[in-house]
Scaffold this motif. Structure first.
Motif, short mmCIF file in Angstrom:
data_model
loop_
_atom_site.label_atom_id
_atom_site.label_comp_id
_atom_site.label_asym_id
_atom_site.label_seq_id
_atom_site.Cartn_x
_atom_site.Cartn_y
_atom_site.Cartn_z
N TYR A 1 0.93 -1.35 -0.02
CA TYR A 1 0.00 0.04 -0.17
C TYR A 1 0.84 1.20 -0.01
O TYR A 1 0.19 2.36 -0.03
CB TYR A 1 -0.93 -0.15 1.15
CG TYR A 1 -2.03 -0.88 0.92
CD1 TYR A 1 -2.79 -1.22 0.00
CD2 TYR A 1 -2.76 -1.55 2.38
CE1 TYR A 1 -3.73 -1.88 -0.24
CE2 TYR A 1 -3.75 -2.39 2.01
CZ TYR A 1 -4.35 -2.53 0.94
OH TYR A 1 -5.67 -3.33 0.67
N PHE A 2 2.12 1.21 -0.02
CA PHE A 2 3.15 2.25 -0.20
C PHE A 2 3.79 2.51 -1.57
O PHE A 2 3.33 1.76 -2.33
CB PHE A 2 4.13 2.20 1.09
CG PHE A 2 3.59 2.33 2.34
CD1 PHE A 2 3.52 3.49 3.15
CD2 PHE A 2 2.84 1.41 3.05
CE1 PHE A 2 3.05 3.61 4.36
CE2 PHE A 2 2.29 1.30 4.29
CZ PHE A 2 2.13 2.45 5.02
N VAL B 1 -0.82 7.88 2.01
CA VAL B 1 -0.40 6.58 3.02
C VAL B 1 0.88 7.10 4.00
O VAL B 1 0.81 6.46 5.17
CB VAL B 1 -0.01 5.58 2.17
CG1 VAL B 1 1.24 5.63 1.53
CG2 VAL B 1 0.10 4.29 3.08
N ASN B 2 1.59 7.67 3.93
CA ASN B 2 2.75 8.11 4.60
C ASN B 2 2.29 8.91 5.87
O ASN B 2 2.63 8.67 7.01
CB ASN B 2 4.10 8.84 3.99
CG ASN B 2 4.58 7.84 3.20
OD1 ASN B 2 4.94 6.74 3.47
ND2 ASN B 2 4.98 8.28 2.01
N GLU B 3 1.36 9.76 5.79
CA GLU B 3 0.64 10.57 6.49
C GLU B 3 -0.22 9.74 7.71
O GLU B 3 -0.13 9.92 8.98
CB GLU B 3 -0.07 11.84 6.17
CG GLU B 3 0.60 12.86 5.30
CD GLU B 3 0.97 12.56 3.99
OE1 GLU B 3 1.12 13.34 3.06
OE2 GLU B 3 0.91 11.36 3.61
N MET B 4 -0.89 8.85 6.93
CA MET B 4 -1.85 7.95 7.81
C MET B 4 -0.63 7.04 8.48
O MET B 4 -1.13 6.67 9.69
CB MET B 4 -2.41 6.95 6.73
CG MET B 4 -3.22 5.99 7.35
SD MET B 4 -2.19 4.61 7.15
CE MET B 4 -3.22 3.43 8.22
N LEU B 5 0.23 6.65 8.00
CA LEU B 5 1.21 5.73 8.68
C LEU B 5 1.75 6.32 10.22
O LEU B 5 1.65 6.24 11.11
CB LEU B 5 2.62 5.27 7.91
CG LEU B 5 3.31 4.66 8.72
CD1 LEU B 5 3.13 3.40 9.29
CD2 LEU B 5 4.78 4.39 7.80
N ILE C 1 -13.76 4.06 15.15
CA ILE C 1 -12.74 3.89 14.05
C ILE C 1 -12.03 5.43 14.38
O ILE C 1 -12.54 6.44 14.24
CB ILE C 1 -13.47 3.89 12.67
CG1 ILE C 1 -14.11 2.61 12.45
CG2 ILE C 1 -12.51 4.24 11.42
CD1 ILE C 1 -14.91 2.27 11.27
N ILE C 2 -10.59 5.16 14.14
CA ILE C 2 -9.66 6.35 14.16
C ILE C 2 -9.61 7.01 12.66
O ILE C 2 -8.72 6.50 11.86
CB ILE C 2 -8.32 6.12 14.58
CG1 ILE C 2 -8.67 5.11 16.15
CG2 ILE C 2 -7.37 7.38 15.10
CD1 ILE C 2 -7.24 4.74 16.77
N SER C 3 -10.32 7.83 12.37
CA SER C 3 -10.55 7.94 10.84
C SER C 3 -9.59 8.62 10.21
O SER C 3 -9.31 8.40 9.04
CB SER C 3 -11.82 9.25 10.74
OG SER C 3 -11.68 10.34 11.48
N ASP C 4 -8.57 9.40 10.85
CA ASP C 4 -7.47 9.92 10.11
C ASP C 4 -6.26 8.93 10.31
O ASP C 4 -5.12 9.45 9.70
CB ASP C 4 -7.16 11.48 10.68
CG ASP C 4 -6.68 11.40 12.34
OD1 ASP C 4 -7.48 10.50 12.95
OD2 ASP C 4 -6.08 12.05 12.73
N ALA C 5 -6.52 7.86 10.75
CA ALA C 5 -5.50 6.79 10.73
C ALA C 5 -5.86 5.62 9.82
O ALA C 5 -5.49 4.42 10.15
CB ALA C 5 -5.14 6.37 12.31
N CYS C 6 -6.74 6.08 9.11
CA CYS C 6 -7.08 5.01 7.83
C CYS C 6 -6.88 5.75 6.42
O CYS C 6 -6.85 6.89 6.42
CB CYS C 6 -8.57 4.92 7.93
SG CYS C 6 -9.18 4.21 9.34
N THR C 7 -6.86 4.88 5.77
CA THR C 7 -6.99 5.50 4.13
C THR C 7 -7.53 4.66 3.04
O THR C 7 -7.72 3.47 3.50
CB THR C 7 -5.40 5.92 3.86
OG1 THR C 7 -5.41 6.94 2.66
CG2 THR C 7 -4.46 4.98 3.38
N ALA C 8 -7.39 5.13 1.82
CA ALA C 8 -7.89 4.53 0.86
C ALA C 8 -7.39 4.70 -0.46
O ALA C 8 -6.33 5.67 -0.48
CB ALA C 8 -9.43 4.69 0.59
#
Length: 177
Positions: free
Chosen positions: A21-22, A32-36, A145-152
């Motif tokens: 996913y990276f 994805v890096n910000e989410m990580l 759900i930790i919404s800002d620690a998810c991505t799509a």
């Protein structure tokens, strides 16, 4: 910092934060890096609170041939190294379906730890995070759900999924862990 009374026991479940996913992976996701970074922050907060942390790893079923991503034995299927470095002793639940409870040890582990509340984050918001949060097996838990620690795959898909989830599950911010 969130405080929990003695009757509630919370676990942080981090879903599919895997190399594919990276940027150099088979299916890179939006921001994805910000989410990580936010996921790592959540994990650090959970550690400080003595909260159990479970990593979920999707490994594709390749009995019908090679999958688009998460193929066994590839670099892409591995959990992100920063997460493994922070959580060397975390339990890892392996799955083959979108729902992290489906045909896995997750429910058993949560039961053994007497967990009542789940904090979910990970990838992809519209797929594995959604299916886990809305799983029949999750009905017995208070799920957030930790919404800002998810991505799509895209910002729009992420936001559509969160909007739909918000009707059924509480959405929280990584800064509130």
């Amino acid at each position: 910092m969130t405080t929990h009374n003695h009757m509630t026991k919370t676990a942080l479940v981090i879903i599919d934060v895997q190399n594919d996913y990276f940027v150099d992976g088979a299916y890179p996701q939006w921001q994805v890096n910000e989410m990580l970074e936010r996921t790592l922050h959540c994990a650090q907060q959970a550690q400080q609170q003595g909260m159990p942390i479970i990593l979920v790893q999707h490994i594709a079923d390749t009995t019908q041939g090679v999958a688009p991503f998460f193929n066994p034995g590839t670099q892409g299927v591995e959990i992100h190294p920063k997460l493994l470095a922070l959580l060397p002793n975390a339990s890892i639940v392996v799955k083959q379906f979108a729902d992290s409870f489906d045909n896995t040890e997750l429910a058993k582990q949560l039961q053994e730890m007497q967990i009542t509340h789940l904090l979910l984050c990970g990838i992809m918001t519209q797929n594995c995070v959604t299916h886990t949060a809305l799983s029949h097996s999750a009905l017995g838990y208070s799920v957030k759900i930790i919404s800002d620690a998810c991505t799509a795959p895209t910002q729009m898909v992420h936001q559509i999924a969160l909007s739909a989830l918000s009707r059924r599950v509480e959405l929280i911010d990584s800064r509130s862990i």
